[in-house]
Design a protein around this motif. Sequence first.
Motif, mmCIF file in Angstrom:
data_model
loop_
_atom_site.group_PDB
_atom_site.id
_atom_site.type_symbol
_atom_site.label_atom_id
_atom_site.label_comp_id
_atom_site.label_asym_id
_atom_site.label_seq_id
_atom_site.Cartn_x
_atom_site.Cartn_y
_atom_site.Cartn_z
ATOM 1 N N MET A 178 37.079 43.275 35.122
ATOM 2 C CA MET A 178 36.899 41.871 35.478
ATOM 3 C C MET A 178 36.437 41.696 36.920
ATOM 4 O O MET A 178 35.466 40.982 37.195
ATOM 5 N N SER A 179 37.139 42.340 37.854
ATOM 6 C CA SER A 179 36.836 42.134 39.271
ATOM 7 C C SER A 179 36.250 43.370 39.937
ATOM 8 O O SER A 179 36.122 43.425 41.153
ATOM 9 N N SER A 180 35.907 44.374 39.130
ATOM 10 C CA SER A 180 35.223 45.578 39.611
ATOM 11 C C SER A 180 36.034 46.322 40.672
ATOM 12 O O SER A 180 35.479 46.813 41.654
ATOM 13 N N THR A 251 36.199 41.882 30.211
ATOM 14 C CA THR A 251 35.021 41.595 31.032
ATOM 15 C C THR A 251 34.728 40.099 31.115
ATOM 16 O O THR A 251 34.054 39.647 32.050
ATOM 17 N N THR A 252 35.227 39.331 30.168
ATOM 18 C CA THR A 252 34.987 37.885 30.184
ATOM 19 C C THR A 252 36.222 37.098 30.625
ATOM 20 O O THR A 252 36.270 35.878 30.503
ATOM 21 N N SER A 253 37.205 37.799 31.154
ATOM 22 C CA SER A 253 38.396 37.144 31.691
ATOM 23 C C SER A 253 38.042 36.501 33.040
ATOM 24 O O SER A 253 37.457 37.142 33.903
ATOM 25 N N PRO A 254 38.382 35.219 33.246
ATOM 26 C CA PRO A 254 37.998 34.559 34.505
ATOM 27 C C PRO A 254 38.847 34.953 35.705
ATOM 28 O O PRO A 254 38.356 35.016 36.827
ATOM 29 N N ASN A 255 40.140 35.212 35.476
ATOM 30 C CA ASN A 255 41.017 35.586 36.596
ATOM 31 C C ASN A 255 42.248 36.301 36.053
ATOM 32 O O ASN A 255 42.537 36.251 34.851
ATOM 33 N N TYR A 267 43.215 37.988 41.339
ATOM 34 C CA TYR A 267 41.865 38.542 41.211
ATOM 35 C C TYR A 267 41.028 37.603 40.356
ATOM 36 O O TYR A 267 41.542 36.913 39.469
ATOM 37 N N ASN A 268 39.721 37.593 40.627
ATOM 38 C CA ASN A 268 38.801 36.737 39.895
ATOM 39 C C ASN A 268 37.600 37.532 39.399
ATOM 40 O O ASN A 268 37.289 38.605 39.917
#
Length: 352
Positions: A178-180, A251-255, A267-268
Motif C-alpha cells: 500500500m505505502s511501498s 494494493t487498493t487499501s487507502p490507509n 500509513y497512506n
Amino acid sequence: MLPAAQAAKREGTNAKKASVSSDSKRKVAASVTKAPRAEKSVRGGRNVVATIRTNRNGKTIVAVQRKSVVRVAEPRLSYGQMAGLHTTQDALDLKSSAALVIDQDTREVLFSKNDHAVLPIASITKLMTGMLVTEAHLPMDELVTITQDDVDTEKGSSSRLRVGTTLARGELLHLALMSSENRAAHALGRTYPGGLATFVSMMNAKARILGMNDTRYVEPTGLSSQNQSSAQDLALLVNAASSNPTVRELTTSPNYQVEVGNRVLQYNTTNRLVKSPDWDIGVQKTGFINEAGQCLVMQTKIAGRKLIMVFLDSAGKFSRIADAERVRRWVEATHIMSPGLQTIAAQHIAGD
C-alpha cells in the motif's frame, strides 16, 4: 646635494608621511565616533568574508568567517532519458517514456509507446514480492522483526520502522504493497523460507513462468536500479496480480495503522487515484527511484472494459497520474467512436 640638505629633505618627507598617517587615523576615528555600531563586510577571497564592526565603546572588531560551500548536485537522468526515449512522440502527448494500455480480456493493445524498452522499475518490484509471499501461504500472524539487514544501504532512504520493530507478516505485507515501505518488503524477502537469496531466485523463476523474459530482479524492494523490466512484461505481472485476492485488497487499501510499542503509525496509499470516485481500480502499484523515474501500473475498469495500464519513466512528480487521467479520458471518449474519430479525440485530449 650636501649631506645636511639631504638629511633635511628626508626629515621633511617623513614628517609629511606621518602627517598623512595621522590624518588617516583621525578620519577613521571620526568615522567610528559618528557611527559607533557600523558594520560592513569585506570579501577576502572566494569563500572568506571579513565582517568589520564597532562596539558601543568605539572599538573596532574584525571577524573573519569562511563560508561553507554548498555543492548542488546535478539532477540525475533516468535510464529512459539517457536512452533518448523521452523524445518519442505519441498521440496523447504522455510524459512517460514507456507506456502500454491493453484490454485485459481480449489482449487488444489500445495504446503503446516504447513498450519493449527494458528499464528500472523501482517499487513496481513489490508486486512480485507480494505475490510470492501470499502464494507461499506463510502464516500472516507470524511476528517478524526489522533488523539492520533491512536498512536501505542502496539509496539511504528513511523509514519509520526502526530496527527492532516487530510486526505481523500480514502487517508488513500491507505496508509494502500500500505505502511501498522498503524495510517491510525487505524483511518479507529476508524471512522467506531459505532466506533472501532463495527469495530473489524465486522472483526470477516466477517471472519466467509468467513469460516475463525481459525481467530481472536482484532484491525485493525496487531500490536497486538492477531490478528491470519492460511495459510488456509488467502487463503480464499486473494481469497475474489481479487474480490474487490479497494483493488486490492490499494494493487498493487507502490507509492503514500499525501499533509499534506505544506509538500508532498512520500509513497512506502512494497512489491518490485509489481514493478517487472517478476510478475503479482492481490492483495498482507505484514506484520511483532516480534511475526509473515515476512509474505506475494498474488494472482498472473504464467504460465497461477491464484495462491494464503501465506507465514507466514519467518525467515529473505528478505526471504519471496525469498520464493515467489522460488515457482514461481518451478511452471514455473513444470507446464508441470510429478509428478516424478516435484519432481526432486523441489529438484534442493531447492538447488539454
